[in-house]
Design an enzyme around this catalytic site. Structure first.
Site, PDB file in Angstrom:
ATOM      1  N   HIS A 120      -1.085  -7.253  -0.038  1.00 55.84           N
ATOM      2  CA  HIS A 120       0.104  -6.817  -0.790  1.00 55.84           C
ATOM      3  C   HIS A 120       0.795  -5.621  -0.130  1.00 55.84           C
ATOM      4  O   HIS A 120       1.967  -5.359  -0.414  1.00 55.84           O
ATOM      5  CB  HIS A 120      -0.251  -6.513  -2.253  1.00 55.84           C
ATOM      6  CG  HIS A 120      -1.029  -5.238  -2.464  1.00 55.84           C
ATOM      7  ND1 HIS A 120      -2.397  -5.226  -2.644  1.00 55.84           N
ATOM      8  CD2 HIS A 120      -0.632  -3.927  -2.528  1.00 55.84           C
ATOM      9  CE1 HIS A 120      -2.800  -3.974  -2.837  1.00 55.84           C
ATOM     10  NE2 HIS A 120      -1.754  -3.178  -2.757  1.00 55.84           N
TER      11      HIS A 120
ATOM     12  N   ASP B 101      -6.440 -10.928  -0.991  1.00 54.92           N
ATOM     13  CA  ASP B 101      -5.652  -9.710  -0.794  1.00 54.92           C
ATOM     14  C   ASP B 101      -6.078  -8.955   0.461  1.00 54.92           C
ATOM     15  O   ASP B 101      -6.268  -7.738   0.447  1.00 54.92           O
ATOM     16  CB  ASP B 101      -5.758  -8.793  -2.019  1.00 54.92           C
ATOM     17  CG  ASP B 101      -4.615  -7.776  -2.072  1.00 54.92           C
ATOM     18  OD1 ASP B 101      -3.682  -7.895  -1.255  1.00 54.92           O
ATOM     19  OD2 ASP B 101      -4.682  -6.862  -2.918  1.00 54.92           O
TER      20      ASP B 101
ATOM     21  N   SER C 237      -3.833   1.827  -1.216  1.00 56.94           N
ATOM     22  CA  SER C 237      -4.231   0.439  -1.003  1.00 56.94           C
ATOM     23  C   SER C 237      -4.501   0.152   0.464  1.00 56.94           C
ATOM     24  O   SER C 237      -3.699   0.481   1.337  1.00 56.94           O
ATOM     25  CB  SER C 237      -3.137  -0.507  -1.511  1.00 56.94           C
ATOM     26  OG  SER C 237      -3.013  -0.419  -2.910  1.00 56.94           O
TER      27      SER C 237
END
Length: 328
Positions: free
Chosen positions: A150, A191, A269
């Site tokens: 992402h 992911d 992230s």
């Protein structure tokens, strides 16, 4: 250091005791007289006996006990006070010493592993920033960086080439240097994404890879990343839960995630989650935020390294992803 201080204080009390004792032997005890704590009888002090209900007759109860010289009492009082202060300071210093040891361990971990964490920048053609995340230099010496899908999703779908991708290496300060990079492979279901630095430096840092299968709830963990653009930021916490199920960016379920209260904010992230030995045990991925505030709730998640090890090497070697075994 603490024991030396205690020894010095103890000697000081002994010195005072000797001074008081010499005054007592000369019949000068103004301090004790003012306090009224001792009953004087000539040159000796007598302690009051217990009540009549104690063993012995009532008459015996009112008899003075054997005389104790003032100098002996003063020495005992001074020695007892010194011991009390030493024990109280030892109790106060204990937690402080433990905190110093813990801080030292966190500092050493950051110094050893911090350089392995990268910042990931996505910019538009005009140079304006569009996205920011973190990544981990994969320990193969080939310039590969692992991050979340992402984080680079927007550049993967940028077929017109209007966006550029760079990876920042350094200590998070002025020494950071950005290197052009490209997205090699992605696994949206888990992911994950693998980037490649176009011309990596010769001295790429390496990170030790651990295992998430041996993690236990309550174990200390450390997250490094670039929250809100502040590169190489360290946050600490514990493993709050294991084998969690979280949604992927494409709606599938990722199982086996690590739950932690180590702060993971926007920009974290893709960064590393480390155990206390500085080993990579997860990839920071998601955080629940309070609705409408953007503030973290303290419920954060990382992809387990055991899952990453099933996916990433296959993408690098064969360019394909293999369905990983479920993490139980």
């Amino acid at each position: 250091m603490a024991s030396m201080a205690f020894s010095t204080q103890h000697k000081a009390f002994q010195t005072k005791a000797e001074t008081y004792a010499s005054r007592a032997s000369s019949g000068s005890t103004p301090y004790l007289q003012r306090q009224g704590r001792l009953r004087q009888s000539g040159s000796a002090c007598h302690c009051t006996a217990g009540s009549a209900g104690d063993s012995g007759s009532a008459a015996d109860a009112h008899k003075p006990s054997a005389p104790v010289h003032r100098s002996q009492l003063l020495r005992q009082a001074a020695t007892g006070a010194a011991a009390l202060i030493v024990s109280s300071q030892t109790a106060a210093e204990g937690p402080a010493d433990a905190a110093i040891i813990e801080e030292d361990a966190a500092q050493r971990l950051y110094e050893a592993v911090g350089a392995c964490c990268t910042s990931v920048h996505i910019r538009l053609a005009n140079g304006e920033g569009e996205g920011l995340g973190s990544g981990v230099v994969w320990p193969d010496g080939l310039g590969h960086v692992v991050t979340n899908y992402h984080v680079v999703k927007s550049i993967v779908s940028d077929f017109g080439g209007s966006k550029t991708l760079t990876v920042g290496l350094g200590d998070g300060g002025a020494a950071d240097r950005e290197y052009p990079a490209e997205v090699l492979f992605t696994d949206a279901d888990n992911d994950l994404a693998v980037l490649r630095i176009a011309q990596p430096p010769a001295n790429l840092p390496t990170i030790a890879v651990g295992t998430s299968g041996k993690l236990r709830v309550g174990q200390s963990v450390f997250a490094i990343g670039s929250p809100f653009g502040y590169g190489k930021s360290l946050s600490t916490g514990v493993v709050s839960g294991l084998r969690r199920a979280i949604p992927s960016p494409v709606g599938t379920i990722i199982r086996g995630a690590i739950q932690t209260d180590a702060a993971i904010s926007s920009g974290n992230s893709g960064g590393p989650l480390l155990d206390s030995g500085g080993r990579l045990v997860g990839i920071n991925t998601a955080s629940y935020t309070r609705s409408g505030t953007g503030r973290s709730s303290g419920v954060n998640f990382a992809l387990p390294i055991d899952l990453v090890l099933q996916v990433v090497p296959n993408m690098i070697v064969s360019g394909t992803q293999r369905s990983p075994r479920p993490i139980r």
